[in-house]
Design an enzyme around this catalytic site. Sequence first.
Site, mmCIF file in Angstrom:
data_model
loop_
_atom_site.group_PDB
_atom_site.id
_atom_site.type_symbol
_atom_site.label_atom_id
_atom_site.label_comp_id
_atom_site.label_asym_id
_atom_site.label_seq_id
_atom_site.Cartn_x
_atom_site.Cartn_y
_atom_site.Cartn_z
ATOM 1 N N ASN A 138 0.817 -1.213 0.000
ATOM 2 C CA ASN A 138 0.000 0.000 0.000
ATOM 3 C C ASN A 138 0.853 1.267 0.000
ATOM 4 O O ASN A 138 2.076 1.205 0.056
ATOM 5 C CB ASN A 138 -0.974 -0.009 1.175
ATOM 6 N N CYS A 156 -7.794 -2.450 -6.829
ATOM 7 C CA CYS A 156 -7.117 -2.580 -5.536
ATOM 8 C C CYS A 156 -8.182 -2.219 -4.509
ATOM 9 O O CYS A 156 -9.264 -2.799 -4.559
ATOM 10 C CB CYS A 156 -5.888 -1.699 -5.466
ATOM 11 N N SER A 157 -7.932 -1.297 -3.624
ATOM 12 C CA SER A 157 -8.995 -0.931 -2.694
ATOM 13 C C SER A 157 -9.905 0.116 -3.328
ATOM 14 O O SER A 157 -11.076 -0.118 -3.559
ATOM 15 C CB SER A 157 -8.396 -0.408 -1.387
ATOM 16 N N TRP A 165 -7.498 3.772 -7.443
ATOM 17 C CA TRP A 165 -6.901 4.965 -8.049
ATOM 18 C C TRP A 165 -5.392 5.034 -7.852
ATOM 19 O O TRP A 165 -4.767 5.962 -8.315
ATOM 20 C CB TRP A 165 -7.595 6.235 -7.568
ATOM 21 N N ARG A 185 -2.748 1.765 -7.075
ATOM 22 C CA ARG A 185 -2.140 0.586 -7.693
ATOM 23 C C ARG A 185 -2.840 0.203 -8.994
ATOM 24 O O ARG A 185 -2.211 -0.238 -9.940
ATOM 25 C CB ARG A 185 -2.188 -0.580 -6.706
ATOM 26 N N ARG A 214 -1.656 12.956 -2.786
ATOM 27 C CA ARG A 214 -0.499 12.067 -2.763
ATOM 28 C C ARG A 214 0.833 12.819 -2.735
ATOM 29 O O ARG A 214 1.815 12.340 -2.203
ATOM 30 C CB ARG A 214 -0.524 11.133 -3.978
#
Lengths: 689, 682
Positions: B370, B432-433, B436, B438, B478
Amino acid sequence: MTSVRFSKGGGSFISYINFEEKKAPLPSQQLPEEMAGGNGLEDCCKPRISSKEVVLNTVTRVLKFSTFGDLNSGVPGALYCTNLKLSFVPMKNLAELLDVGTDESWPLGAFDVCLTNIESVEQLSGGKRKRLGPSSGLASPVEMIQIFCKDFRVFTFSFRFSPSEDVVKALDYLGRHPFVNSPDRLFGFEEPPQQNSSTSVQISKIKEHDFLSPYDTGAEWGAELKRCGASECFRTTDVNKIFAFSESLPRRFVIPAKVTDHKLDVESKHYKDHRVMSWSYTKGRTHLLRGSSPDASSSKDSRYLTLLDCQRTDFEEFDIELSCPGIRETHQSFVRLMAICTPSNVQEFDDVDAHFLSKVEETRWLANVSLCLKEAVKVAKVLAGQTKQYILVREKTGVDMCSVICSLVQVILDPFCRTLRGLENLVCKEWVSMGHPFAERLGHIRGISCNNVQLEPAPMYLLFLDCVWQLLQQFPASFEFSETYLCRMWDHSLVGLYDAFVFSNNKERSKAKQNGSVYRKLFDWADWLSAQDLELLKNPLYLLVDSRNEPLTDLDYTIKGLDVWAQCYFRWIPKSEIVNGDPAMLFTFYARVAKDIRALQRQLETLRCSDSEQVTLRQKERLPSDEFLANSKRTSRLLKPGSDLKINVITSSFPFAPPGPIDWGSFHGSCHTSQISAVLGDIREDSTE
Amino acid sequence: MGDERDSQDSGLDKSSMLYEVTKSLDTLLELSSSSRETFNLNASAAASSTDHGGSVTPTSSLVSGSASDQGSSNANTMDSNARKSLNFEDIPLLPGEKPPLKNAQDVSYLCPFHDPIRGTLYVTNYKLYFKSVDPIYVLDVPLGVISRIEKIGYHSSKQENAYGIEVVCKDMRSLKFAHKQEGHSRRDIFTKMTQYAFPLTNNLEFFAFDYSEKFPENGWSVYDAEAELKRQGLPTESWRICNKNSGYKLCDTYPEIFGVPALADDPMLEVVAGFRSRGRLPVLSWIHPETHATITRCAQPLVGMVGKRCTEDEKYLSYIMEANTHSSKLYIMDARPLVNAVANKAMGGGYESEDVYKKNAEITFLDIHNIHVMRESLRKLSEACFPNIEDNHWLSNVESTHWLDHIGCVLAGAVKIAYKVEGSRSSVLVHCSDGWDRTSQLTSLAMLLLDPYYRTVKGYQVLIEKEWCSFGHMFGTRYGHGVDHYSDSDRSPVFVQFVDCTWQVMKQFQNAFEFNENFLVTILDHLYSCLFGTFLYNSEKIRGEKNLKEKTQSLWSMINSNIDQFVNPMYTRYPQQSVLFPVASLRRIRLWKTYYCRWNPRMRSQQPLITRGVELLQLRRLLQKQVDECLREVAAYQARKKDKESTSTCGVTRSGGGNPDPGSSSGGSSPGGQSTHQPVMV
């Protein structure tokens, strides 16, 4: 496709190329009579057997496994054990696998491994590994053996279907023949004639000239002195003409002009093998000398000054014994390097991969490369600085690290040594003639020698080649040769057919040849490589003339600036091969651009020299690279995994590993240089133009 | 001990240090970067342009920099511009940049590779600028790149150079300046720097809104969602272009337009969106032009602890699978490690159960960690690379950061996807989760491997605009644009990893890319610089609200206006390189030293082979030109002669003037701008 039929325990099964091996262990005593007795050899291809080569054992019904496959299916064939090599030949219906693109006269086939190339042999039985050696016993039943080669190949053979007595014999052979302790037990060595001595003396008189090894003559040294502009200050001495003065020095070597033979003899007494000093290289007014270290008993270094008759300030000495890796360190480092470069199965590959960088660091190989380069730059800078008259590089033996450093210094300073001919000359001068004990260091002979000395292996030569490779990476346009050439240089030294590499000094070479032993000529690439293969030894970037002469002294020798020589060390590991990628693609791209340039240069020359009226203007003139691209677009089948991909596939292991299907697990091919033209385009120069 | 290590590291004595710094700063120049450090040796010759408006674009450094990288000779057009405005009282300014808000004289830049350099420190609303006269030295850092500013030392600090400011940057370096205690210069500099480095925190706007450069190319028009889907061949029998999300009502982090299975009607989309985290339903990323195997992307299903089901979602996935007739299986690639996926169930998320999805789906976990793990890894890497490199433990130090492991893992995942799509002709669903981070990495990399279009300059821009910007990679969060909260746990170098992976592929397939390394470095520099609107804010929706297309410039405007600096002359469309399968083994993954270690002057270029190759191509071009000239002369000569003859014989012949423009004929080779060696028609 022809099927392979083996009868087994009353029943029979038919299989194709990759026939499945039964998982259940098969006790050898259950093997049927006819299988053990029948030789099955007539179904197999013939190995390449050269003159004087004798087949000592054969094992039939051998399976050659792909080391990274499932170890469950393989290529069936026979294993020949000769006094030169171990040769695997597949069944006749698989003959195309043998195509390696080398000349027929070359004694090694696709799956052949010279005994001198074998680093170790391991037998696998019941999930256990055991190293084979002269004294090790056999585990039975032996299911598989793996042969680890010094050129980083790994061969895996299964004996499960082979007659057990043949296997035992073969294992006995494998335990002894690759591990001899004296050069006279290597292939090609002739026992001295038993007749009365007078005839043999006669023979030696007639052909004395043939017994000479590199740099045994004054003429060779004379030419080299002249090339370096040192003829006035140095002279060739005859003092070792019959190897009475020094065992390891050549018949003739070079010393300062003012030193008399007598003085040399007196002053060199305390030095190992009388190697007080010999000339190596001259740049301007500064001369590079090499020698061994004095005994502990003698007083240090004043002798040099007496001999050289110069001021202390005019003289600088590099004792590289401490600053550079020693024999033992180099060997240990190589063993660890081998361990990470020759994974014996997929699991091992993945294990190494998970901690690759620290594993590389643990080998200390790059650290050793770094030390050598650092020292060489230091020496080269003093040499180029022209402030000293003499520089002396010395170590205890005078034949190991001295060779590495002296030759590296010349590669760094002298553009000639960066050509093919120059590097070969350098190896002859600093390595072969100066008595680097190749046989011992490369492990061609090992164990306890006849004189009861523990032989010490250490691939100083590979260390040197790796250093040159690092230089090639940092100065890619300064060398006439490619990395493939350096790789071939290493492989060359592992083929036990060159007197340069199976002996330790010119004295031994001379003796062997007097006895009538015959060896191949050193660096005889042209005799057995195809024209296209020869072209791959050349560096296309060498066309950039202005960069050829650049000094290489500002190289980055720190570990962060170095890299692992992937082509040489990873070339047999399919899992690390980049398919249709670099550096192979980039190399062929540059090769084609270089060919364009030469074509244009010729065209320009013709245009300029000829009369305007006579020039016929052709409709269309395409450059070779355009031609190639258009051609490959026409003929190519797109790369689709799973499809039959013999065309247009090269890998980063090029030109050593096969072009072939992506599914490496079931592919068993080998060198493929004859097949690469489809990928390369014909990069040779057209001799007709 | 430290000294000893240092000297070991450099292998240089102190006296040659200055030389070393200068020299390698030259090589630094080769790497164009918006923020650069250099000894400007010609500064003394600089003209005395006093006008504050003496404008310099950020391209200036790029132009001069990459010019030497590419070996092209049209260098320094803008650089000379830069020099012109470089006055000792003055600093170069971008259009829209205000003259120095604050300057402090007598500041020492504590360069880790050199003795302290004394000069003047300026702060504008865009950059931090340090200039010294002796030695001539310039430091030019966009404030956007700053992650943290700290005061060091106290007013009472007695030690030399102990009182000042430390600036920690997002691009792997930190800068230290020592101030004099007198005059409060530090306080003012600190205040202004903090204010403009973190505009959002201080209720200011990004400098991008003030930046008024005019570029000939408009980068905002590079990407058009509908056009890109049409390029991929949509609509097809089984896929349609859907604008259900107009106004971002269905999913506020998705683009307004995307591709969905033709069988799925709008009401169904709403239900499916409801079952996926944050409404991020599966939509099309890429479709194979021949087999129609697809890559689709989404967020995790909201399965939860109880294992909730959604028949619409199940149906929807079967539509995706059935849209590709070549395979009866849909491969679901969950980027996460299995444990993380399981842990997500507790928070209402989870993964598709193979039982529920009727055995038509096969789920694979790609083990990519993550954002927190990645952030930590890059932090460690920057410690290993700057300022000191411990040579003896360099390899194990790099390994212990695990950065290359992560790069290899992402790349391996992308190769797996590409292999399924190309090799097994199967469709792949990636999530992924939230889909947006991975997910963007995997889909965009797989697309890069599968479709040569994305390996062109324009294609790569489209790829970033599509898979990253439009699908809601949270650039603002990010990378912490304009916010001073440096320890924010939502920061993570996900996009940096993607660019690094691109570089890895490029390193393995040099001929397959139209763009060069410089292009990638420039993208990363402007990821942080906040000079362009491209990477600002978190989603297409917010970018629309802020009207970025009107009010800011696109990074692609700048790049496409200076395209020569970003193309790879080796680019050749080899048919066997149409689909790439890079090797993700750590034996082949390299540390991208020209990016991560570029501030270390002792790090050499990683690309001598490329630089020399460019020279080789130039030589070929030169020779081709000479040959063409020769041929033209000959042709002209012969034509004249023929004319004479024909007039005398009264025949009419067309004068063979030859082809005056050899570049116009098509040979199909070397599309990297090396079109001069074309067939010559005479």
